[in-house]
Design an enzyme around this catalytic site. Structure first.
Site, mmCIF file in Angstrom:
data_model
loop_
_atom_site.group_PDB
_atom_site.id
_atom_site.type_symbol
_atom_site.label_atom_id
_atom_site.label_comp_id
_atom_site.label_asym_id
_atom_site.label_seq_id
_atom_site.Cartn_x
_atom_site.Cartn_y
_atom_site.Cartn_z
ATOM 1 N N ASP A 1 8.626 -64.991 -27.769
ATOM 2 C CA ASP A 1 10.041 -64.233 -28.241
ATOM 3 C C ASP A 1 10.085 -64.014 -29.649
ATOM 4 O O ASP A 1 9.615 -65.209 -30.387
ATOM 5 C CB ASP A 1 10.964 -65.031 -27.675
ATOM 6 C CG ASP A 1 12.525 -64.227 -27.748
ATOM 7 O OD1 ASP A 1 12.832 -63.878 -26.707
ATOM 8 O OD2 ASP A 1 12.990 -64.195 -28.777
ATOM 9 N N GLU B 1 13.040 -58.245 -27.033
ATOM 10 C CA GLU B 1 11.959 -58.980 -27.818
ATOM 11 C C GLU B 1 11.030 -59.959 -27.151
ATOM 12 O O GLU B 1 10.644 -60.755 -27.590
ATOM 13 C CB GLU B 1 12.467 -59.586 -29.234
ATOM 14 C CG GLU B 1 13.434 -60.465 -29.090
ATOM 15 C CD GLU B 1 14.869 -60.287 -28.779
ATOM 16 O OE1 GLU B 1 15.161 -59.039 -28.415
ATOM 17 O OE2 GLU B 1 15.678 -61.181 -29.279
ATOM 18 N N ASP C 1 11.989 -50.897 -33.549
ATOM 19 C CA ASP C 1 11.244 -50.459 -32.742
ATOM 20 C C ASP C 1 9.654 -50.476 -33.337
ATOM 21 O O ASP C 1 8.686 -50.745 -32.281
ATOM 22 C CB ASP C 1 11.545 -48.862 -32.631
ATOM 23 C CG ASP C 1 12.746 -48.991 -31.445
ATOM 24 O OD1 ASP C 1 13.115 -50.003 -31.101
ATOM 25 O OD2 ASP C 1 13.318 -47.890 -31.438
ATOM 26 N N ASP D 1 -3.189 -2.996 -2.726
ATOM 27 C CA ASP D 1 -3.933 -1.991 -2.844
ATOM 28 C C ASP D 1 -3.907 -1.673 -4.403
ATOM 29 O O ASP D 1 -3.089 -2.075 -5.100
ATOM 30 C CB ASP D 1 -3.075 -0.833 -2.333
ATOM 31 C CG ASP D 1 -3.984 0.414 -2.318
ATOM 32 O OD1 ASP D 1 -5.113 0.233 -2.414
ATOM 33 O OD2 ASP D 1 -3.307 1.590 -2.485
ATOM 34 N N ASP E 1 0.910 -1.096 -0.050
ATOM 35 C CA ASP E 1 -0.077 -0.101 0.146
ATOM 36 C C ASP E 1 0.840 1.297 0.011
ATOM 37 O O ASP E 1 1.906 1.228 0.779
ATOM 38 C CB ASP E 1 -0.831 -0.030 1.168
ATOM 39 C CG ASP E 1 -2.062 1.051 1.200
ATOM 40 O OD1 ASP E 1 -1.836 1.948 0.517
ATOM 41 O OD2 ASP E 1 -3.061 0.430 1.450
ATOM 42 N N ASP E 2 0.537 2.245 -0.849
ATOM 43 C CA ASP E 2 1.250 3.487 -0.833
ATOM 44 C C ASP E 2 0.905 4.623 0.346
ATOM 45 O O ASP E 2 1.778 5.398 0.780
ATOM 46 C CB ASP E 2 1.252 4.342 -2.237
ATOM 47 C CG ASP E 2 -0.221 4.674 -2.533
ATOM 48 O OD1 ASP E 2 -1.143 3.793 -2.000
ATOM 49 O OD2 ASP E 2 -0.352 5.632 -3.158
ATOM 50 N N ASN F 1 16.772 -55.734 -36.634
ATOM 51 C CA ASN F 1 17.460 -54.633 -36.322
ATOM 52 C C ASN F 1 18.660 -54.453 -37.185
ATOM 53 O O ASN F 1 18.992 -53.170 -37.768
ATOM 54 C CB ASN F 1 17.997 -54.606 -35.074
ATOM 55 C CG ASN F 1 17.173 -54.242 -34.116
ATOM 56 O OD1 ASN F 1 16.126 -53.285 -34.279
ATOM 57 N ND2 ASN F 1 16.937 -54.868 -32.800
#
Lengths: 462, 462
Positions: free
Chosen positions: B333, B376, B350, B53, B9-10, B341
């Site tokens: 598996d 896998e 993937d 304020d 607040d001022d 791969n």
């Protein structure tokens, strides 16, 4: 801050009176006439709190409280016991049975409501913690089956903030003899709050007027306002004729209070019970954190997993870019690992992976990130490391694996193990973890082709 | 329930007055004269609440509030704005800037303290949630960078519990026109509490005297006492001259209140802001749960991981034993996966694992557990399933993989994939998951030896 309260008393007037009082304050109140009925309602309705008469036919209050606290389904429900007899032994017996407080009939409204508000607040916080804990338990992330608060260890550090040196030494004598705790003294708010964040006490015993002239209630308030001490246990010591102060202390966040002069045993029981409760909530908090950590840890080797590695490499890379330094990546793959599994079995394979992880971890610095990407594939991210140093580390790792054969579990046989390693470096802004990992992967492929048990360095031309 | 409050607040008298009031109630109070000073203190000290304020030179309260709410470091700190001018537009502007409440000077003590207690309670709960959220963010478990509450969607279901049908239709008209919410009406506590746990409203607007004669404050209390509705937003509507009721509502756990007769826009702004806050806390809660779930999910395929599978199989086994039923295990598996791969690259590998996971999942029942054990290697646990049915499922899986070649990503090529499957059954008390998994593993080995793309059933003699 409302809640469901069960009032247990064999005298109808007492039940009606308490129910009326609590209902006016908008609590949802149920009543029970006997210990048996109480146990049944508590199992079914799981109220937020129980107000429990001590003297009842057949099952008395002590027994009911003990039964509640022994059952994991109900152990977390706060219990306040009520009696017409003000005898320290009774009080201690109630607290030892696991009660949160012990009030005298006719119950003083001020203390009752302050205690109820205080326990409701605690209950809501515990419910929140328990919910999360239940999730991680369901997911099998830890086996901490809802332990009894009573079984937890009650050691810890206790800070004493008394109104005089005499009082303080009296407390110290009592606690030193009866509890397994470390004691610290504070002459007032400033000294008490000065404690470094890393070593805040587990519990505080605080009087109203402190030696340095400061106000004990303000100290409670400040401890609760500071994140580091917000979870500490606080026991307020006040005069028998000043219940109003005790109520204020509870509203400001004190965990408990004791009326002076007190039976030394009662202080000890209260401190012990608060220390256990603090440990229980600490445990619930750390269980969740541990559960979260398991999402980034490879269970077999204890190394970080691929998820964390990729995330962390991005951080390393960003820091390198902003600091203008290089970072290096090693990609590692055990040679002919399938043969280990086929020849010695999966258990031996697992033991090799674990021992490999140990040697790998001990061949690099603390700031380097070691991760298992899957199967027999590992990686190390080395911040602030150029290609030459990285190659040196890779060679050290290769030697540490090749140099000494691995033990076969439950056997005097050894298993020869070697590793192939690809090395690459990230230097510019275009070198994202993805790119550098691929380069290291490519180098690893070359090392494999060159006959395994080799290191290979990624070269732009390759 | 104490905390650190910053008063901005001022006008020096206002600062001194408020500081004195709050200090008497044991809050830790700091003060600032200007908006600039306030921002600096808030950044550094992270108070628990700001009383701000509106009219100040240079940076006014609206601007300061907006700046606080835009900064992720300070957005969670509650702000109460204060002004001498009672104009609805000002109030709405303040609420839209993110303020939690708007009080008039001279500030009424009752409302001020009730609001402060209420916001402190909320702050402590949020701090607890944010702490956990920060951990899971640090671990890279989610990328939910501290979002602005203001950016969250403000749709939802709102229940209206008014004192008359006229009042209720008036509210309905206002909200229907201005908000994107579903509305439900309740004539009192019983109807409101009757809502099934699975579809509780996000917010409630509640008046004191409800149509069925029940008390709105009691409804607030009951909603807060019930776990399912504890987190809902509650806005209490009361007369302009009955601030005491508003204070009681806040103490009972209402999220906000509004004084009747009100500007329709003000009601909307308050509801919207409460709906967003509710969503924010829901989000923080679910982030932690999601983080915990990631500890048991394989990131590549979205299937459960080995950790969860072993845990869950123990549960399946225990249930089987108690129900006297059998359970079966498939171990799977992929055949010659290393060649996929090597020949097509890791990305193709993937993609194959992901497609395999999809086909596998869609070949079994919802109650069957499908997990990727690593590399896998996969497994399926089939509760209440005998060996013959399990073999049938295994054959269906084998065919679904072999029957249609897999797509190579970014290419029209296909990749031939086959799978070998071992099948075993647990029937007796000695058949722990470990034993049954080993048996299925053994059968898998036989299937591989028989030339792959086969299923094999574990036989005791084998």
């Amino acid at each position: 801050m409302s809640g469901r309260i069960l009032v247990v008393d064999d005298v109808p007037t007492n039940r009606v009176l308490l129910k009326a009082k609590l209902s006016t304050a908008y609590y949802d109140v149920q009543t029970a006439e006997t210990g048996e009925e109480a146990l049944e309602i508590i199992q079914k309705e799981q109220p937020d709190m129980v107000l429990l008469d001590v003297i009842m036919p057949r099952l008395d209050g002590f027994t009911v409280c003990e039964m509640l606290k022994k059952d994991p389904e109900t152990a977390h429900i706060p219990v306040v016991m009520m009696t017409a007899l003000d005898q320290p032994e009774q009080r201690i017996r109630g607290l030892e049975a696991g009660a949160d407080d012990f009030l005298f009939k006719p119950v003083d409204d001020l203390t009752l409501f302050a205690r109820v508000r205080n326990l409701m607040r605690m209950k809501i916080m515990f419910d929140e913690l328990r919910l999360r804990d239940a999730t991680s338990r369901e997911l099998g992330l830890h086996n901490f089956v809802e332990e009894h608060v009573e079984d937890l260890d009650d050691s810890g550090t206790v800070m004493l903030a008394a109104s005089s040196t005499d009082e303080c030494s009296a407390w110290r004598d009592v606690l030193d003899q009866r509890l397994n705790v470390d004691l610290i003294e504070a002459d007032g708010t400033r000294t008490a709050m000065d404690c470094p964040a890393s070593s805040v006490p587990d519990a505080y015993v605080i009087q109203r007027d402190l030696m340095d002239g400061s106000d004990g209630l303000r100290l409670i308030s400040s401890l609760r306002a500071r994140p580091e001490t917000r979870q500490a246990a606080i026991i307020f010591v006040t005069d028998r004729d000043d219940l109003k102060l005790a109520a204020s202390a509870l509203d400001l966040g004190a965990s408990d209070y004791i009326l002076s002069p007190f039976d030394p045993n009662e202080l000890c029981v209260r401190i012990r019970s608060q220390l256990r409760r603090k440990k229980y909530s600490d445990r619930l908090r750390s269980n969740v954190i541990d559960g979260l950590k398991m999402a980034v840890i490879d269970p077999l080797t204890g190394l970080y997993n691929r998820r964390y590695a990729m995330q962390h490499m991005t951080t390393i890379m960003e820091r390198s870019a902003s600091e203008g330094t290089e970072f290096s990546i090693l990609m590692l793959d055990l040679d002919n690992f399938k043969q280990v599994n086929d020849r010695y079995g999966h258990d031996a394979g697992d033991a090799v992976l674990q021992e490999f992880a140990r040697r790998l971890q001990s061949s690099v610095r603390g700031i380097d990130l070691v991760a298992r990407l899957g199967g027999e594939e590992f990686c190390v991210a080395l911040p602030a490391t150029d290609l030459e140093s990285a190659a040196f580390v890779a060679e050290r790792v290769r030697t540490s694996i090749h140099g000494e054969p691995f033990c076969r579990p439950n056997s005097t046989d050894t298993i020869p193990v070697t590793v192939s390693i690809g090395v690459s470096v990230g230097q510019g802004p275009g070198d994202t973890p993805d790119v550098v990992v691929r380069q290291a992967d490519h180098a690893l492929y070359v090392a494999k082709n060159n006959g395994r048990n080799k290191i290979s360095i990624f070269a732009e031309a390759a």
